[in-house]
Design a protein around this motif. Structure first.
Motif, short mmCIF file in Angstrom:
data_model
loop_
_atom_site.label_atom_id
_atom_site.label_comp_id
_atom_site.label_asym_id
_atom_site.label_seq_id
_atom_site.Cartn_x
_atom_site.Cartn_y
_atom_site.Cartn_z
N GLU A 271 -43.87 2.77 5.85
CA GLU A 271 -43.65 3.00 7.29
C GLU A 271 -43.86 1.68 7.98
OE1 GLU A 271 -46.03 5.92 9.55
OE2 GLU A 271 -46.28 6.83 7.59
N THR A 272 -43.05 1.39 8.94
CA THR A 272 -43.33 0.19 9.72
C THR A 272 -44.44 0.53 10.71
OG1 THR A 272 -41.56 0.89 11.17
CG2 THR A 272 -41.04 -0.82 9.57
N PRO A 273 -45.20 -0.50 11.11
CA PRO A 273 -46.23 -0.22 12.10
C PRO A 273 -45.63 0.46 13.32
CG PRO A 273 -46.44 -2.45 11.26
CD PRO A 273 -45.17 -1.90 10.71
N GLY B 78 -49.95 2.29 9.98
CA GLY B 78 -49.03 1.95 8.91
C GLY B 78 -49.57 2.56 7.63
N SER B 79 -48.72 2.68 6.63
CA SER B 79 -49.23 3.13 5.35
C SER B 79 -48.48 2.40 4.25
CB SER B 79 -49.12 4.64 5.20
OG SER B 79 -47.77 5.03 5.29
N VAL B 80 -49.16 2.25 3.13
CA VAL B 80 -48.61 1.41 2.07
C VAL B 80 -49.15 1.91 0.73
CG1 VAL B 80 -50.47 -0.28 2.39
CG2 VAL B 80 -48.34 -1.00 1.33
N ARG B 81 -48.33 1.78 -0.30
CA ARG B 81 -48.77 2.22 -1.63
C ARG B 81 -49.57 1.10 -2.30
NH1 ARG B 81 -47.10 6.33 -4.77
NH2 ARG B 81 -45.29 6.70 -3.44
N LEU B 82 -50.69 1.48 -2.88
CA LEU B 82 -51.55 0.52 -3.57
C LEU B 82 -51.01 0.32 -4.97
CD1 LEU B 82 -54.28 -1.00 -3.31
CD2 LEU B 82 -55.37 1.02 -4.28
N ILE B 83 -50.48 -0.87 -5.24
CA ILE B 83 -49.88 -1.08 -6.57
C ILE B 83 -50.80 -1.88 -7.47
CG2 ILE B 83 -47.48 -0.94 -5.80
CD1 ILE B 83 -47.44 -4.02 -5.68
N LYS C 247 -54.96 2.04 10.49
CA LYS C 247 -54.71 2.18 11.92
C LYS C 247 -55.56 1.17 12.68
CE LYS C 247 -58.03 5.76 13.28
NZ LYS C 247 -58.22 7.11 13.81
N ALA C 248 -55.02 0.71 13.78
CA ALA C 248 -55.73 -0.31 14.54
C ALA C 248 -55.49 -0.11 16.02
CB ALA C 248 -55.27 -1.70 14.11
N SER C 249 -56.49 -0.48 16.81
CA SER C 249 -56.32 -0.46 18.25
C SER C 249 -56.93 -1.73 18.82
CB SER C 249 -57.03 0.77 18.86
OG SER C 249 -58.39 0.76 18.52
N ALA D 223 -52.27 -6.85 13.18
CA ALA D 223 -53.28 -6.53 12.17
C ALA D 223 -52.74 -5.53 11.16
CB ALA D 223 -54.55 -5.98 12.85
N VAL D 224 -52.10 -4.48 11.64
CA VAL D 224 -51.54 -3.48 10.74
C VAL D 224 -50.47 -4.11 9.85
CG1 VAL D 224 -50.21 -1.34 10.57
CG2 VAL D 224 -52.09 -1.52 12.22
N ALA D 225 -49.61 -4.92 10.44
CA ALA D 225 -48.54 -5.56 9.67
C ALA D 225 -49.12 -6.47 8.59
CB ALA D 225 -47.63 -6.36 10.61
N ALA D 226 -50.17 -7.23 8.94
CA ALA D 226 -50.76 -8.17 7.98
C ALA D 226 -51.43 -7.42 6.83
CB ALA D 226 -51.77 -9.06 8.69
N LEU D 227 -52.12 -6.34 7.15
CA LEU D 227 -52.83 -5.60 6.10
C LEU D 227 -51.84 -4.86 5.19
CD1 LEU D 227 -55.93 -4.33 8.09
CD2 LEU D 227 -55.90 -6.06 6.30
N VAL D 228 -50.80 -4.30 5.79
CA VAL D 228 -49.76 -3.64 4.97
C VAL D 228 -49.15 -4.67 4.03
CG1 VAL D 228 -47.44 -2.65 5.06
CG2 VAL D 228 -49.23 -1.75 6.56
#
Lengths: 101, 130
Positions: free
Chosen positions: A3-5, A14-19, A76-78, A85-90
């Motif tokens: 998902e994009t932020p 955002g969410s991302v699969r841990l590979i 999630k970030a606020s 922040a969400v984009a960088a962590l994803v």
């Protein structure tokens, strides 16, 4: 990236699969925490379906997440730089925690 | 300048102290100053106040130094080393109540973000609280 932020009220999520081969163990946890600390935003993460969100800037809590390989990490970030922040962590999780200085 | 809290590792064993410092450098990175000491001057197991003072001075940062110790004498000798520092440095050194390896990695991770000495200590000691 799954998902994009996106803005959800005031939160960006955002969410991302841990590979990573062995899941969220010590080294990835340190990298994720260090990156999270570079942002002013309040940032939380959880393994998908977990009830509780944890502070992404707390290395002890991130290590204790024990997310397994192929699990989905939600972020999630606020705050003022929440979207970045969400984009960088994803990106960090998606690129499998590359080494950087 | 972006100063970070320094980390000192004090073990009875030089191998443990060095190995812990290596883990910190590899896992957290080189932006945090890490010094270690272990064993007595004869190369036996033990800790030594003079070597601890040297390590604290090696890791010195204007933001302070967090000391991680293993057993008994490592803690008492570290406290004695802090007492023997010049007064202006004494208040900027804390001996953490935390497991040495885990505490060192977590303290350094917190320090790398520019946190204060109190924050670094709190993160290291989170492990003992739970």
């Amino acid at each position: 990236m799954l998902e994009t932020p996106k803005a959800n009220g005031q939160d960006f999520t955002g969410s991302v699969r841990l590979i990573h081969a062995v899941g969220m163990h010590a080294r990835p946890a340190v990298k994720l925490t260090k990156l999270a600390k570079k942002f002013k935003a309040h940032i939380s993460i959880r393994a998908a379906d977990a009830v509780e969100w944890i502070n992404a800037k707390s290395v002890a809590k991130v290590m204790a997440l024990r997310a397994a390989r192929d699990s989905i990490i939600e972020i999630k970030a606020s705050g003022e730089d929440a979207e970045a922040a969400v984009a960088a962590l994803v990106d960090l999780v998606e690129t499998d925690f590359p080494d950087s200085g | 300048m972006n100063d970070t809290v320094g980390i000192v590792i004090v073990s009875h064993s030089k191998d443990i102290a060095k190995g812990t410092a290596d883990m910190v450098r590899q896992m957290v990175g080189s932006e945090v100053r890490v010094a270690f000491c272990g064993g007595n001057p004869d190369g036996q197991l033990g800790t030594n106040v003079a070597l601890i003072i040297d390590a604290i001075n090696d890791a010195w940062s204007p933001k302070g130094v967090a000391v991680l110790v293993d057993l008994g004498g490592a803690e008492t000798n570290s406290e004695m080393a802090v007492e023997m520092l010049p007064p202006d440095r004494r208040d900027l050194v804390v001996v953490c109540n935390a497991p040495i390896v885990e505490g060192a990695v977590m303290a350094a991770t917190e320090a790398a973000g520019g946190s204060s000495l109190e924050q670094v200590r709190a993160v290291a000691e989170e492990l003992s609280a739970g």
